[in-house]
Design a protein around this motif. Structure first.
Motif, short mmCIF file in Angstrom:
data_model
loop_
_atom_site.label_atom_id
_atom_site.label_comp_id
_atom_site.label_asym_id
_atom_site.label_seq_id
_atom_site.Cartn_x
_atom_site.Cartn_y
_atom_site.Cartn_z
N SER A 193 14.49 11.13 9.30
CA SER A 193 15.39 10.09 8.79
C SER A 193 14.95 9.68 7.40
N HIS A 194 15.76 8.88 6.74
CA HIS A 194 15.34 8.29 5.47
C HIS A 194 14.09 7.44 5.71
N GLY A 195 13.38 7.18 4.62
CA GLY A 195 12.26 6.26 4.70
C GLY A 195 10.96 6.90 4.26
N HIS A 196 9.92 6.09 4.25
CA HIS A 196 8.60 6.59 3.86
C HIS A 196 7.77 6.91 5.10
N CYS A 197 6.61 7.49 4.89
CA CYS A 197 5.74 7.92 6.00
C CYS A 197 5.59 6.79 7.01
N MET A 198 5.67 7.16 8.29
CA MET A 198 5.74 6.11 9.32
C MET A 198 4.44 5.92 10.09
N THR A 199 3.36 6.49 9.58
CA THR A 199 2.04 6.09 10.08
C THR A 199 1.59 4.90 9.24
N MET A 200 0.43 4.34 9.58
CA MET A 200 -0.11 3.27 8.73
C MET A 200 -0.85 3.95 7.57
N GLY A 201 -0.10 4.74 6.82
CA GLY A 201 -0.64 5.40 5.63
C GLY A 201 -0.51 4.47 4.44
N THR A 202 -0.56 5.05 3.26
CA THR A 202 -0.57 4.19 2.07
C THR A 202 0.76 3.46 1.88
N ALA A 203 1.89 4.14 2.12
CA ALA A 203 3.18 3.48 1.91
C ALA A 203 3.36 2.30 2.85
N SER A 204 3.06 2.51 4.14
CA SER A 204 3.20 1.41 5.11
C SER A 204 2.18 0.31 4.81
N THR A 205 1.00 0.73 4.40
CA THR A 205 -0.02 -0.26 4.03
C THR A 205 0.48 -1.10 2.87
N MET A 206 1.00 -0.44 1.83
CA MET A 206 1.43 -1.20 0.65
C MET A 206 2.66 -2.06 0.95
N ALA A 207 3.53 -1.58 1.85
CA ALA A 207 4.67 -2.42 2.26
C ALA A 207 4.15 -3.66 3.00
N SER A 208 3.08 -3.47 3.75
CA SER A 208 2.46 -4.62 4.45
C SER A 208 1.79 -5.54 3.43
N MET A 209 1.18 -4.94 2.40
CA MET A 209 0.54 -5.76 1.37
C MET A 209 1.59 -6.61 0.63
N VAL A 210 2.74 -6.02 0.39
CA VAL A 210 3.84 -6.76 -0.25
C VAL A 210 4.15 -8.02 0.56
N GLU A 211 4.23 -7.84 1.88
CA GLU A 211 4.56 -8.99 2.74
C GLU A 211 3.39 -9.98 2.81
N ALA A 212 2.17 -9.46 2.92
CA ALA A 212 1.01 -10.35 3.03
C ALA A 212 0.74 -11.10 1.73
N LEU A 213 1.03 -10.46 0.61
CA LEU A 213 0.86 -11.12 -0.69
C LEU A 213 1.92 -12.20 -0.91
N GLY A 214 2.98 -12.14 -0.13
CA GLY A 214 4.08 -13.10 -0.29
C GLY A 214 5.07 -12.69 -1.35
N VAL A 215 4.95 -11.45 -1.85
CA VAL A 215 5.84 -11.01 -2.92
C VAL A 215 7.07 -10.27 -2.36
N GLY A 216 7.12 -10.16 -1.04
CA GLY A 216 8.29 -9.61 -0.36
C GLY A 216 8.78 -10.59 0.68
N MET A 217 9.96 -10.32 1.21
CA MET A 217 10.53 -11.20 2.22
C MET A 217 9.86 -10.95 3.57
N PRO A 218 9.83 -11.95 4.45
CA PRO A 218 9.24 -11.73 5.79
C PRO A 218 9.95 -10.57 6.49
#
Ligand code: FES
Length: 576
Positions: A193-218
């Motif tokens: 499907s569309h999307g980035h790697c679905m393990t807790m690799g760098t993309a998922s980590t950085m998407a999590s960092m976006v949320e934890a930093l508060g620079v992304g939406m919940p």
């Protein structure tokens, strides 16, 4: 008291009633934009990393349309623009070489154009840090929207994760345990499907960092790319960025030291990628936050991995989302006193207001803090004569018995040397050896390739060896695992002690004492240092040359020295 009205940047372009105002507006009107869009409403740039060469971001045209809808609904004027997109699987020699180049593109594209705020569309590994770094240097209001992870890979009745299962399958292929046909079949099953790697690799980590930093939406971290709720999130971000501009909340009000400290702890709790260490330090230094390698060790101590996701565990991002996603993790951290609860986020609420009531629906995916998935698994920062500037290891991905180990060095001078000799049945190596890879750091590769998790020699794989201590100045894919020491500073190409290691030297690793030591006498090392010759860069022109001459070491985020810091949103010279 009367509220101070902050003039919008875009008014300097579209608000003028002279020849330049005519030019700025008229050319935009060529696609049917009516005059009333230039009435002083916030102009929102949508910074898009869509590219067919970045497969993880190939659905970003759709995401951008949802952001635009949100911007229009909130009374803003959206203008989408492309920036350099870094496809992790395609770009050679490594996408990391171009992270800083892409960040320059982002910074200058924002500063030079009539935008009051930006929505950053990020997904594949390097697209998140490059856009955040560039936007941080301009310091306008910004919201990052991640493209979301792919659906779980499904292969012959089992879940297969991006990267993680590739590493395992390629080892099995090399060991003759699976056929080439099976290997090809798995390719089609893994990424469906569309999307980035679905393990807790760098993309998922950085998407999590976006949320934890508060620079992304919940919810930013885990909503699957193809789930309608990802589009809703994009739309809400479009609405919210207009408010951020009106409230004059620039990125530096969100990306505070507290936000980074929250993100570091969140990284430990999700068993996140070691790449986040470099990226977060680089982003922090752009915005002016003093974040150091030592902060990772200090803040990660006592934090447990709560998330049972590959590569440390067994589930995938889709499961993570259904179990509650990052909000459930942040709630656990906050309830244990490991979160700065008052850190502000882009939706106008604090991180704690966003997450304090987050539910968890599956305790086999997201564990409670008092009964964690793995204990004390924050990224460890090692020091010693081999890495006086530091090196990192991810204990949650390592074999516990190898975290304290002494072994004989088997040295590879560079990645070509490694490829040339690793399959040689005559290679003098056993499972107690320490594999050493040189010249793969920021300057040496150049670009600090993800080759630190060196594949094991086939002759040991056939004997059932699954892990060995491996050390290098390289990075490791966030989807990889093993007892792998990375990011050694100084790197070999900068004349670090790593450059001086020879076959047969003894190396001692002790993660509990945070030590990595080359057991060779100082006098002998001085002698070797005198004989050491700086390796020549493979290409001495263009961006490669600029990069090698200016790249900083991993402990400083591997940014270019002249890009550190922010110059703000003002265009320094403007003759209009
Ligand atoms: Fe794009 Fe993994 S290749 S996120």
């Amino acid at each position: 008291m009367k509220k101070k009205v902050i003039p919008l940047r875009s008014v300097q372009w579209f608000g003028r009633q002279d020849i330049y105002g005519f030019i700025y507006r008229s050319w935009v009107k060529n696609r049917g934009v009516p005059q009333d869009q230039f009435d002083g409403r916030p102009v929102i740039g949508i910074c898009n990393t869509y590219s067919e060469l970045t497969p993880c971001n190939s659905h970003f045209r759709t995401i951008a349309e949802h952001v635009k809808a949100g911007v229009l609904e909130a009374g803003g004027f959206p203008l989408e623009f492309p920036v350099m997109s870094l496809g992790e699987t395609m770009l050679r020699p490594t996408a990391m070489l171009y992270r800083n180049l892409a960040s320059m593109d982002v910074e200058e594209s924002i500063r030079g154009n009539p935008v009051d705020g930006v929505v950053l569309l990020v997904g594949c590994d390097k697209t998140t840090p490059s856009l955040l770094m560039g936007a941080a240097s301009v310091d306008v209001p910004a919201i990052a929207v991640s493209g979301g992870p792919m659906l779980s890979g499904k292969y012959r009745g089992t879940d297969v994760g991006s990267g993680t299962t590739v590493w395992a399958m390629s080892e099995e292929l090399r060991a003759g345990k699976i056929s080439l046909e099976e290997f090809h079949e798995a390719e089609s099953c893994m990424h469906r499907s569309h999307g980035h790697c679905m393990t807790m690799g760098t993309a998922s980590t950085m998407a999590s960092m976006v949320e934890a930093l508060g620079v992304g939406m919940p919810g930013n971290a885990a909503i699957p790319a193809v789930d309608a709720r990802r589009n809703v999130l994009a739309r809400m971000a479009g609405r919210r960025i207009v408010a951020l501009v009106k409230e004059n909340i620039s990125l530096s009000k969100i990306l505070t030291k507290k936000a980074f400290e929250n993100a570091i702890r969140a990284n430990a709790a999700i068993g996140g990628s070691t790449n986040a260490v470099i990226h977060l330090i680089a982003i922090a230094r752009r915005i002016g936050v003093d974040l150091k390698l030592a902060d990772w060790d200090r803040l990660g101590r006592g934090v447990h991995t709560l998330v049972n996701l590959m590569p440390s565990g067994k589930y995938l991002m889709e499961d993570f989302y259904y179990a509650g996603g990052l909000p459930a993790v942040l709630r656990e951290l906050g309830s244990t006193g490991l979160l700065h609860k008052d850190a502000m986020t882009v939706n106008g609420k604090t991180i704690w207001e966003n997450n304090r009531d987050a539910p968890c629906h599956n305790r086999d995916v997201i564990f409670p803090f008092n009964k964690p998935f793995k204990k004390n698994t924050g990224i460890a920062v090692l020091r010693g004569n081999l890495c006086p500037g530091g090196a990192v290891i991810k204990p949650s991905a390592a074999t516990p018995r190898l975290l304290r180990h002494r072994g004989r060095a088997v040295v590879f001078e560079n990645i070509e040397d490694f490829h040339r000799r690793i399959d040689d049945p005559g290679l003098e190596i056993d499972e107690k050896c320490v594999m050493v890879l040189k010249n793969c750091g920021p300057r040496g590769y150049p670009g600090m390739a993800e080759v630190g998790n060196m594949p094991l020699p086939p002759k040991l794989l056939k004997r059932g060896v699954t892990d060995m201590v491996r050390i290098s100045d390289a990075r490791m894919s966030g989807t990889a695992y093993g007892t792998v020491v990375l990011h050694m500073v100084p790197e070999a190409a900068a004349g670090g002690a790593l450059a001086l290691v020879r076959n047969g030297d003894l190396i001692e690793l002790d993660v509990s004492r945070r030590r990595l030591q080359l057991l060779v006498a100082e006098k002998e090392l001085l002698k070797r240092k005198k004989a050491w010759k700086k390796p020549k860069p493979p290409l001495a022109r263009g961006y490669w040359r600029l990069y090698v001459e200016h790249v900083l070491q991993a402990d400083q985020g591997a940014d270019l020295d002249f890009l550190v810091g922010r110059s703000g949103p003002l265009v320094p010279r403007d003759n209009h």
